[in-house]
Design a protein around this motif. Structure first.
Motif, mmCIF file in Angstrom:
data_model
loop_
_atom_site.group_PDB
_atom_site.id
_atom_site.type_symbol
_atom_site.label_atom_id
_atom_site.label_comp_id
_atom_site.label_asym_id
_atom_site.label_seq_id
_atom_site.Cartn_x
_atom_site.Cartn_y
_atom_site.Cartn_z
ATOM 1 N N TRP A 1 0.872 -1.167 0.000
ATOM 2 C CA TRP A 1 0.000 0.000 0.000
ATOM 3 C C TRP A 1 0.915 1.224 0.000
ATOM 4 C CZ3 TRP A 1 -1.432 -4.612 1.726
ATOM 5 C CH2 TRP A 1 -2.758 -5.027 1.537
ATOM 6 N N LYS B 1 2.261 5.064 0.303
ATOM 7 C CA LYS B 1 1.997 6.245 1.132
ATOM 8 C C LYS B 1 1.258 7.300 0.327
ATOM 9 C CE LYS B 1 5.720 5.908 4.489
ATOM 10 N NZ LYS B 1 7.004 6.449 4.950
ATOM 11 N N PRO C 1 -0.906 7.020 -2.691
ATOM 12 C CA PRO C 1 -1.532 6.117 -3.661
ATOM 13 C C PRO C 1 -1.878 6.766 -5.000
ATOM 14 C CG PRO C 1 -3.010 6.557 -1.814
ATOM 15 C CD PRO C 1 -1.693 7.170 -1.477
ATOM 16 N N ARG D 1 4.520 4.905 -7.560
ATOM 17 C CA ARG D 1 4.167 3.546 -7.976
ATOM 18 C C ARG D 1 5.221 2.998 -8.935
ATOM 19 N NH1 ARG D 1 -0.473 2.606 -12.110
ATOM 20 N NH2 ARG D 1 1.324 2.936 -13.428
ATOM 21 N N ASP E 1 -10.327 -7.233 -2.997
ATOM 22 C CA ASP E 1 -9.644 -6.140 -2.289
ATOM 23 C C ASP E 1 -8.755 -5.431 -3.301
ATOM 24 O OD1 ASP E 1 -8.120 -4.424 -0.765
ATOM 25 O OD2 ASP E 1 -7.276 -5.975 0.522
ATOM 26 N N SER F 1 -7.487 -2.303 -2.582
ATOM 27 C CA SER F 1 -6.978 -1.161 -1.817
ATOM 28 C C SER F 1 -5.458 -1.021 -1.891
ATOM 29 C CB SER F 1 -7.416 -1.277 -0.354
ATOM 30 O OG SER F 1 -6.847 -2.434 0.248
ATOM 31 N N TRP F 2 -4.761 -2.034 -2.379
ATOM 32 C CA TRP F 2 -3.307 -2.013 -2.471
ATOM 33 C C TRP F 2 -2.885 -1.316 -3.758
ATOM 34 C CZ3 TRP F 2 -1.761 -4.822 -6.737
ATOM 35 C CH2 TRP F 2 -2.707 -5.704 -7.261
ATOM 36 N N GLY F 3 -1.574 -1.095 -3.919
ATOM 37 C CA GLY F 3 -1.090 -0.403 -5.100
ATOM 38 C C GLY F 3 -0.211 -1.230 -6.010
ATOM 39 N N SER G 1 1.888 -5.226 -6.376
ATOM 40 C CA SER G 1 2.094 -6.576 -5.832
ATOM 41 C C SER G 1 3.300 -7.214 -6.501
ATOM 42 C CB SER G 1 0.870 -7.464 -6.021
ATOM 43 O OG SER G 1 0.751 -7.893 -7.355
ATOM 44 N N TRP H 1 6.099 2.928 0.793
ATOM 45 C CA TRP H 1 4.898 2.223 1.224
ATOM 46 C C TRP H 1 4.563 2.505 2.683
ATOM 47 C CZ3 TRP H 1 9.018 -1.349 -0.177
ATOM 48 C CH2 TRP H 1 9.644 -1.971 0.905
ATOM 49 N N GLU H 2 3.253 2.363 2.970
ATOM 50 C CA GLU H 2 2.800 2.531 4.355
ATOM 51 C C GLU H 2 2.400 1.203 4.980
ATOM 52 O OE1 GLU H 2 -0.602 5.030 4.703
ATOM 53 O OE2 GLU H 2 -1.897 3.750 3.513
ATOM 54 N N LYS H 3 2.163 0.204 4.141
ATOM 55 C CA LYS H 3 1.725 -1.098 4.643
ATOM 56 C C LYS H 3 2.161 -2.167 3.663
ATOM 57 C CE LYS H 3 -2.623 -3.584 5.459
ATOM 58 N NZ LYS H 3 -4.083 -3.455 5.440
#
Length: 136
Positions: free
Chosen positions: A44, A46, A48, A54, A88, A90-92, A94, A125-127
């Motif tokens: 995810w 920071k 997005p 990205r 899902d 919500s991620w950016g 993978s 990234w934040e997560k």
């Protein structure tokens, strides 16, 4: 050979050639589990909405393919698929990495290229969520 028969022959030959080419393009159905260890990571960002961030993360992830125990690496971004309750998005970014064995995955974790990637890209990234699996 008459024109009609020649056309039939050429049509049949072309169909057989196309069928042979299509069959050759189908992956082997060999049941051997070539790269049974799967490492799937979701990031995810920071920021997005930042295409630049990205793209930097994507470029960083791609450097991981240089690690000798990485057998295959795929990098993705969220697909514009149908919105469903079970999806899902919500991620950016993978990463999907395949290893031959657990020893190879362990080598990857402490490899200087992986550590350099974390050092250079973790600010983006934040997560992060990791899913490791073994093929059954």
């Amino acid at each position: 050979m008459s024109t009609s028969n020649r056309r039939k022959f050429l049509g049949t030959a072309a169909a057989l050639a196309a069928g042979t080419a299509a069959a050759a393009a189908i992956p082997s159905t060999n049941m051997e589990k070539k790269y049974p260890i799967v490492h799937h990571v979701f990031f995810w960002l920071k920021n997005p909405d930042s295409k630049e961030d990205r793209d930097k993360l994507v470029a960083g992830v791609k450097t991981l393919s240089k690690i000798e125990t990485v057998r295959d690496l795929r990098v993705g971004v969220v697909a514009s698929t149908e919105k469903r309750e079970v999806v899902d998005n919500s991620w950016g970014v993978s990463e999907l990495i395949f290893f031959s064995d657990l020893a190879g995955q362990a080598t990857y974790q402490t490899h200087p290229i992986h550590l350099e990637f974390i050092k250079n890209c973790s600010h983006l990234w934040e997560k992060v969520i990791v899913y490791d699996a073994v093929e059954v």
